[in-house]
Write a protein that holds these residues in place. Structure first.
Motif, PDB file in Angstrom:
ATOM      1  N   ASN A  59       0.850  -1.195   0.000  1.00 35.46           N
ATOM      2  CA  ASN A  59       0.000   0.000   0.000  1.00 35.46           C
ATOM      3  C   ASN A  59       0.887   1.248   0.000  1.00 35.46           C
ATOM      4  O   ASN A  59       2.109   1.153   0.199  1.00 35.46           O
ATOM      5  N   GLY A  60       0.268   2.387  -0.228  1.00 34.53           N
ATOM      6  CA  GLY A  60       1.023   3.635  -0.322  1.00 34.53           C
ATOM      7  C   GLY A  60       1.617   4.052   1.012  1.00 34.53           C
ATOM      8  O   GLY A  60       2.736   4.568   1.081  1.00 34.53           O
ATOM      9  N   HIS A  61       0.851   3.814   2.081  1.00 38.11           N
ATOM     10  CA  HIS A  61       1.328   4.235   3.391  1.00 38.11           C
ATOM     11  C   HIS A  61       2.643   3.547   3.758  1.00 38.11           C
ATOM     12  O   HIS A  61       3.597   4.204   4.196  1.00 38.11           O
ATOM     13  N   PHE A  84      -3.837  13.643   3.949  1.00 36.47           N
ATOM     14  CA  PHE A  84      -4.428  12.444   4.528  1.00 36.47           C
ATOM     15  C   PHE A  84      -3.592  12.032   5.750  1.00 36.47           C
ATOM     16  O   PHE A  84      -2.392  12.322   5.815  1.00 36.47           O
ATOM     17  N   SER A  86      -2.117   9.552   6.590  1.00 38.02           N
ATOM     18  CA  SER A  86      -0.920   8.764   6.263  1.00 38.02           C
ATOM     19  C   SER A  86       0.383   9.562   6.303  1.00 38.02           C
ATOM     20  O   SER A  86       1.389   9.084   6.845  1.00 38.02           O
ATOM     21  N   VAL A 129       3.280  17.506  -0.163  1.00 40.63           N
ATOM     22  CA  VAL A 129       2.193  16.699  -0.727  1.00 40.63           C
ATOM     23  C   VAL A 129       1.666  17.369  -1.998  1.00 40.63           C
ATOM     24  O   VAL A 129       1.344  18.560  -1.979  1.00 40.63           O
ATOM     25  N   ASP A 155       4.865  13.159  -1.178  1.00 43.42           N
ATOM     26  CA  ASP A 155       3.660  12.348  -1.124  1.00 43.42           C
ATOM     27  C   ASP A 155       2.927  12.644  -2.423  1.00 43.42           C
ATOM     28  O   ASP A 155       2.283  13.682  -2.572  1.00 43.42           O
ATOM     29  N   ALA A 157       0.668  10.612  -3.735  1.00 40.56           N
ATOM     30  CA  ALA A 157      -0.464   9.677  -3.747  1.00 40.56           C
ATOM     31  C   ALA A 157      -1.567  10.117  -4.712  1.00 40.56           C
ATOM     32  O   ALA A 157      -2.268   9.294  -5.284  1.00 40.56           O
ATOM     33  N   HIS A 181      -4.332   2.690  -4.018  1.00 43.02           N
ATOM     34  CA  HIS A 181      -5.542   2.288  -3.306  1.00 43.02           C
ATOM     35  C   HIS A 181      -6.731   2.308  -4.264  1.00 43.02           C
ATOM     36  O   HIS A 181      -6.743   3.065  -5.246  1.00 43.02           O
ATOM     37  N   LYS A 184      -8.006   5.481  -5.846  1.00 40.67           N
ATOM     38  CA  LYS A 184      -7.132   6.374  -6.604  1.00 40.67           C
ATOM     39  C   LYS A 184      -7.333   6.198  -8.124  1.00 40.67           C
ATOM     40  O   LYS A 184      -7.926   5.218  -8.568  1.00 40.67           O
ATOM     41  N   GLY A 191      -2.343  -0.908  -2.727  1.00 44.08           N
ATOM     42  CA  GLY A 191      -1.008  -0.965  -3.320  1.00 44.08           C
ATOM     43  C   GLY A 191      -0.344   0.388  -3.313  1.00 44.08           C
ATOM     44  O   GLY A 191      -0.976   1.409  -3.004  1.00 44.08           O
TER      45      GLY A 191
END
Ligand SMILES: *Cc1c(COP(=O)(O)O)cnc(C)c1O
Length: 364
Positions: A59-61, A84, A86, A129, A155, A157, A181, A184, A191
Motif C-alpha cells: 500500500n502507499g502508506h 491524509f 498517512s 504533498v 507524497d 499519492a 488504493h 485512486k 497498493g
C-alpha cells in the motif's frame, strides 16, 4: 429514494480480462514475494511514470514509511497538515518530529515562502504533498533542499501520471510515494510504490518491505512486511492498460463541473496549473462567502443520497492522537481551507446528468 452517488467508485477491468491475467497463477502457485506479475507491473509502471527506479509495496502508506526509513532521517521533518492521515503518521511512526508548514491559498500545497523559516539544525527532510494532484513548487523546494542539504520525499499519492512541462512527477525530489488504493486514479486494489533518484536504494527498499531480511542468514534492518502480492499486481497490469481512457473520462466530468460552477460568487475552484497535465483525481470546491457554508452543502447533498467528502478535514495537526503536540493556529491557511472545502463526487463513469444534478442542488 434517489440512487446513491458516492464520492468515488473504483475503476475495474472486465471480469474476463482479470481472470485471464490471474489464470497462470494456478500453474505456478507463486502468489506473493516478487513473482512474475509483480515484476511485469514494476516494468510497466517504470515506463508509464518515466522513472528509472521504482519499488512496489502492498500500500502507499507503507511505501512512504519504508522510504523514510531508507533515507535514515533524524530529528525534524517539514510537512503540511492539509493531507491524509498517512503523511503525518508515516513521519511519527519513524520516530521523527513533523514540523508543520502552512499551505498556499492557490493550490493548497506547501507554501514555499514560509518553508525556509521553518528549517532548524535538526531538520533532515521535507515531505510535501501534491494535494489533489496539484503539483508543489518543485523548483523552489529543490533550491531550498540543496541549500540546506535536506532530503525531499514527495507524497504523490494523488499525482499518478501527472506531468509538469512534459516531465513526470516521479522525477522530482529524492523520492516520491504513489498510492494505488482502490479509490485512486490508478489502483491495484490496495497498493503503492516509491520512485527514486538513487538506484542504490533499490536493494534496501526491497529488504525493508520483507522484514529487513538481507540474505539467507542475515537480517540487517528492522523491516516490516509490505510486499505487493500477485493478485494485486495482476489488477494493476489490467488497470494500467486502461488508465489513459479513465483519465480522459474523468476530464469530461471535471469540465462539466467547471462549466456549471466556475465564476459563481462564493465558490472557489482550483485554477489549472500552467504546464501541468492533470490526472483529474479530485474536484475540490471551497465555499467561501457562499449563501450556504460547506457543512450545509454537504448535508443538502447527503439528503439527496449524494456523498461528497470533507477532504481534508480535520487537519492532521488537530487529530486526537496528536492532542497538545501541535498548534493549528500556526497553519491558518490550511485551517481556513479545511473548514470550507468539499470534494465532489468524481469517477470515470460518473454520468454528466449526475454532475448536473449535483450542481443543481449546490446552486439551488
Ligand atoms: C491515499 C493516500 C495515502 C495512503 O495511501 P494508501 O495506499 O491508502 O496507503 C497517503 N497520502 C495521501 C495524500 C493519500 O491520499
Amino acid at each position: 429514494m434517489n440512487k446513491i452517488i458516492q464520492v468515488t467508485r473504483s475503476s475495474m477491468p472486465d471480469f474476463e480480462e482479470y481472470i485471464e491475467e490471474i489464470k497462470d497463477l494456478w500453474d505456478s502457485h507463486w502468489l506473493t514475494n516478487m513473482g512474475v506479475k509483480h515484476k511485469q507491473l514494476e516494468v510497466g509502471l517504470a515506463q508509464y511514470l518515466v522513472t528509472p527506479n521504482i519499488t512496489l509495496f502492498t500500500n502507499g502508506h507503507l511505501a512512504l514509511e519504508c522510504s523514510i526509513a531508507a533515507f535514515n532521517l533524524s530529528g525534524e521533518v517539514i510537512t503540511t497538515p492539509f493531507t491524509f492521515a498517512s503523511t503525518t503518521h508515516a513521519i511519527v511512526r519513524n520516530g521523527l518530529k513533523p514540523v508543520f508548514c502552512d499551505v498556499n491559498p492557490e493550490d493548497y500545497t506547501i507554501d514555499t515562502d514560509k518553508l525556509e523559516s521553518m528549517i532548524t539544525d535538526k531538520t533532515s527532510a521535507i515531505i510535501p504533498v501534491h494535494v489533489y494532484g496539484n503539483i508543489c513548487n518543485v523548483q523552489e523546494i529543490e533550491q531550498i533542499s540543496k541549500k540546506y542539504n535536506l532530503k525531499v520525499i514527495y507524497d504523490a499519492a494523488h499525482a499518478f501520471g501527472v506531468t509538469v512541462d512534459g516531465i513526470g512527477v516521479a522525477n522530482f525530489g529524492d523520492a516520491s510515494m504513489f498510492s494505488f488504493h482502490a479509490t485512486k486514479v490508478f489502483h491495484t486494489i490496495e497498493g503503492g510504490a516509491v520512485t527514486y533518484k538513487d538506484a542504490s536504494l533499490s536493494k534496501k527498499l526491497d529488504d525493508l518491505k520483507n522484514f529487513g531480511i538481507t540474505g539467507s542468514e542475515s537480517v540487517e534492518y528492522v523491516g516490516g512486511n509490505a510486499k505487493m502480492n500477485e493478485f494485486q499486481a495482476a489488477m494493476g497490469i489490467c488497470n494500467l492498460r486502461h488508465v489513459e481512457g479513465e483519465i480522459a473520462k474523468r476530464k469530461i466530468v471535471v469540465e462539466s463541473y467547471i462549466e456549471r460552477l466556475n465564476g459563481v460568487s462564493g465558490i472557489r475552484l482550483c485554477k489549472p496549473q500552467t504546464g501541468v497535465k492533470s490526472n483529474y483525481a479530485y474536484f475540490p470546491v471551497v465555499f467561501d462567502g457562499y449563501k450556504m457554508n460547506r457543512d450545509e452543502v454537504f448535508e443538502k447533498l447527503k439528503a439527496e443520497n449524494i456523498f461528497a467528502r470533507k477532504y481534508f478535514y480535520p487537519l492532521t495537526n488537530s487529530f486526537e492522537c496528536y492532542k497538545g503536540r501541535f498548534d493549528v493556529e500556526k497553519t491558518p491557511v490550511a485551517k481556513y481551507v479545511a473548514d470550507r472545502v468539499l470534494t465532489l463526487p468524481l469517477y470515470a463513469d460518473l454520468a454528466i446528468d449526475d454532475v448536473n444534478k449535483i450542481c443543481d442542488i449546490i446552486l439551488s
